[in-house]
Write a protein that holds these residues in place. Structure first.
Motif, short mmCIF file in Angstrom:
data_model
loop_
_atom_site.label_atom_id
_atom_site.label_comp_id
_atom_site.label_asym_id
_atom_site.label_seq_id
_atom_site.Cartn_x
_atom_site.Cartn_y
_atom_site.Cartn_z
N ILE A 169 19.62 -6.73 37.90
CA ILE A 169 18.60 -5.84 37.34
C ILE A 169 19.15 -4.43 37.16
O ILE A 169 18.90 -3.78 36.12
CB ILE A 169 17.35 -5.83 38.25
N ILE A 170 19.89 -3.92 38.13
CA ILE A 170 20.47 -2.59 37.99
C ILE A 170 21.38 -2.53 36.77
O ILE A 170 21.31 -1.60 35.96
CB ILE A 170 21.26 -2.22 39.28
N GLY A 171 22.26 -3.53 36.63
CA GLY A 171 23.16 -3.53 35.50
C GLY A 171 22.44 -3.59 34.17
O GLY A 171 22.74 -2.83 33.24
N MET A 172 21.47 -4.50 34.04
CA MET A 172 20.73 -4.62 32.79
C MET A 172 19.93 -3.35 32.49
O MET A 172 19.76 -2.97 31.33
CB MET A 172 19.79 -5.82 32.85
N SER A 173 19.45 -2.69 33.54
CA SER A 173 18.64 -1.49 33.31
C SER A 173 19.43 -0.38 32.65
O SER A 173 18.88 0.45 31.92
CB SER A 173 18.06 -0.99 34.64
N TYR A 174 20.73 -0.33 32.88
CA TYR A 174 21.56 0.69 32.25
C TYR A 174 21.52 0.58 30.72
O TYR A 174 21.62 1.58 30.03
CB TYR A 174 23.01 0.57 32.72
N GLN A 175 21.37 -0.63 30.21
CA GLN A 175 21.31 -0.83 28.77
C GLN A 175 19.87 -0.88 28.26
O GLN A 175 19.57 -0.30 27.22
CB GLN A 175 22.02 -2.14 28.40
N LEU A 176 18.99 -1.55 28.98
CA LEU A 176 17.65 -1.81 28.45
C LEU A 176 16.72 -0.61 28.59
O LEU A 176 15.99 -0.28 27.65
CB LEU A 176 17.04 -3.02 29.16
N PHE A 177 16.70 0.04 29.75
CA PHE A 177 15.70 1.08 29.98
C PHE A 177 15.83 2.24 28.99
O PHE A 177 14.82 2.67 28.41
CB PHE A 177 15.78 1.59 31.42
N PRO A 178 17.02 2.80 28.76
CA PRO A 178 17.10 3.88 27.77
C PRO A 178 16.67 3.44 26.37
O PRO A 178 16.03 4.21 25.64
CB PRO A 178 18.59 4.28 27.80
N GLY A 179 17.00 2.20 26.00
CA GLY A 179 16.59 1.71 24.69
C GLY A 179 15.08 1.61 24.57
O GLY A 179 14.50 1.97 23.54
N PHE A 180 14.43 1.13 25.63
CA PHE A 180 12.97 1.03 25.60
C PHE A 180 12.33 2.41 25.54
O PHE A 180 11.32 2.61 24.85
CB PHE A 180 12.47 0.29 26.85
N VAL A 181 12.90 3.38 26.26
CA VAL A 181 12.37 4.74 26.23
C VAL A 181 12.52 5.34 24.83
O VAL A 181 11.59 5.97 24.30
CB VAL A 181 13.08 5.63 27.28
#
Length: 463
Positions: A359-371
């Protein structure tokens, strides 16, 4: 990689628009589609879930140094159970719900059927999870199962949102099939968890407390979380790594085998019939097949490894060790001093080593894109994924966090409290830094201001 993912996000949103927009808006242009209030609500719902998840993660890692001594004594105590549910419900499940709210409609081109219900589902979920954690800590079972009822209601609402999107693709797409089965396991695990809470008040269940608890744990950790992660990673990791080979068609059969093994293990634990070793072996074999497939994708990658890939690979390595610990538990059992040590270390390796790393690794890519997408939807100044990311902290988070997981697991296995406490401090250091940086990123979905990296005359925005 950030630019590539941002392009993927735009393509997903563009593809999803005709299927996701209301009928009256399907002929409208892109601006009108993005302005539709239901679309904007769903666009922000994932961010709300991520913020909740990261906040719970910060609470969990901060509490670890204070709780790890109780965990080392015996895992089935109220305070350790409060900590476990902080991670499983507060952090892991909330993050996965957020990803699915954004990812599933775009992937399936099917609208979420009740967009206005999503915010109510989130509110009920936060109330229920917070109530469960609090009542675990203070040891009041009546309040605990009342809070669990709220969680079950929220889970059913989530299933009502997601399952209609996935249903038509079951058996066709690997990711869609795995996520569908994962949501079904989530509903089952929630129902069993509520039943266990009621049993503490009314004492109507037979069998061993530990075996009943183990069925709940495995339906949740393996059925809901691990099955879903396997399915999603089959779709996402190739996008991040650009491997030279295609995902094998047999990947979906790995998910089916894992599902059969989980059902078999859960039923044998609940009923007390023979077969725990058999079904555990089926699960282990299916997960080894998953590891083999992911390994081939990594070895044939065209892209260099980044911190997303490093966390994912490290998570897979923790999964290998967790498989060995799980098979050992089928022989030793979780009761007794050494069995309790193995069970505690197994939980740390699974929840913090395997699942949280992913989850930490995926969040580096997904969370900024969603924001970035959420800001575009409300007409705020555009920002890039790079401008929403702080990369300099990632090496520290990776090293401190995984070193801490190794120390805690080793300390629990060896019966060394000092080593486990030191490891929990490392986890807290890495986890708190990660949480602070991630919440900073997510905050730009709630404010129109731009990050300092974007305040330059030489900015280049993707077309």
């Amino acid at each position: 990689m950030a630019d590539r993912l941002e392009t993927t996000e735009r393509a997903e949103a563009s593809d999803a628009a005709p299927a996701s927009a209301p009928k009256a808006a399907r002929a409208a242009d892109r601006h009108e589609y993005l302005s539709h209030p239901d679309v904007l609500r769903i666009g922000r719902i994932p961010i709300h879930f991520f913020a909740v998840a990261v906040a719970f993660f910060a609470v969990g890692v901060a509490a670890m140094p204070l709780v790890i001594t109780d965990v080392a004594g015996f895992f089935y105590q109220m305070t350790p159970l409060a900590l476990v549910h902080t991670f499983t419900l507060g952090w892991i499940t909330a993050a996965m719900m957020g990803v699915m709210y954004r990812y599933v409609p775009a992937l399936t081109h099917h609208p979420v059927p009740y967009p206005r219900m999503a915010i109510a589902q989130l509110a009920i979920y936060v109330i229920g999870v917070s109530g469960m954690i609090a009542h675990f800590e203070i040891g009041i079972w009546l309040g605990l199962w009342l809070a669990a009822i709220a969680v079950v209601i929220s889970v059913l609402m989530f299933a009502a949102e997601i399952i209609p999107c996935l249903w038509a693709q079951v058996g066709r797409g690997v990711a869609e099939t795995g996520m569908f089965m994962g949501v079904c396991f989530l509903v089952l695990a929630a129902a069993i968890g509520l039943t266990l809470g009621l049993d503490k008040t009314y004492d109507f269940l037979g069998g061993s407390v530990l075996t009943n608890l183990s069925s709940h744990v495995h339906f949740a950790a393996l059925g809901w979380v691990t099955l879903t992660i396997c399915a999603v990673s089959y779709r996402m990791l190739p996008a991040f790594l650009l491997p030279k080979i295609e995902l094998p068609a047999a990947a979906i059969w790995q998910l089916y085998a894992l599902t059969i093994g989980i059902i078999g293990l859960g039923v044998t634990l609940l009923t007390g019939v023979a077969g725990v070793t058999l079904w555990s072996s089926v699960i282990a074999a299916s997960l080894l097949a998953y590891i083999f497939t992911i390994g081939r994708l990594v070895l044939t990658r065209r892209m260099p490894l980044d911190w997303t890939s490093r966390h994912a690979i490290c998570g897979v390595l923790w999964l290998v060790i967790a498989i060995a610990m799980g098979l050992t538990l089928t022989v030793t059992g979780a009761d007794g001093e050494y069995g309790s040590r193995i069970a505690s270390a197994y939980g740390v390796m699974g929840l913090l080593g395997w699942i949280s790393n992913f989850i930490i690794g995926m969040s580096y890519q997904l969370f900024p894109g969603f924001v970035a997408r959420a800001r575009t939807g409300v007409g705020w100044p555009a920002v890039t994924i790079a401008e929403l990311s702080i990369r300099r902290t990632r090496p520290f988070v990776f090293i401190a966090y995984n070193l801490g997981v190794a120390m805690v697991a080793g300390g629990l296995l060896a019966g060394s409290i000092d080593l486990a406490v030191a490891g929990s401090v490392c986890i807290a250091a890495g986890g708190i830094v990660y949480s602070a940086v991630t919440l900073w990123t997510l905050s730009f979905a709630y404010r129109a201001t731009m990050p300092s990296a974007a305040r330059t005359d030489l900015r280049i925005l993707p077309s």
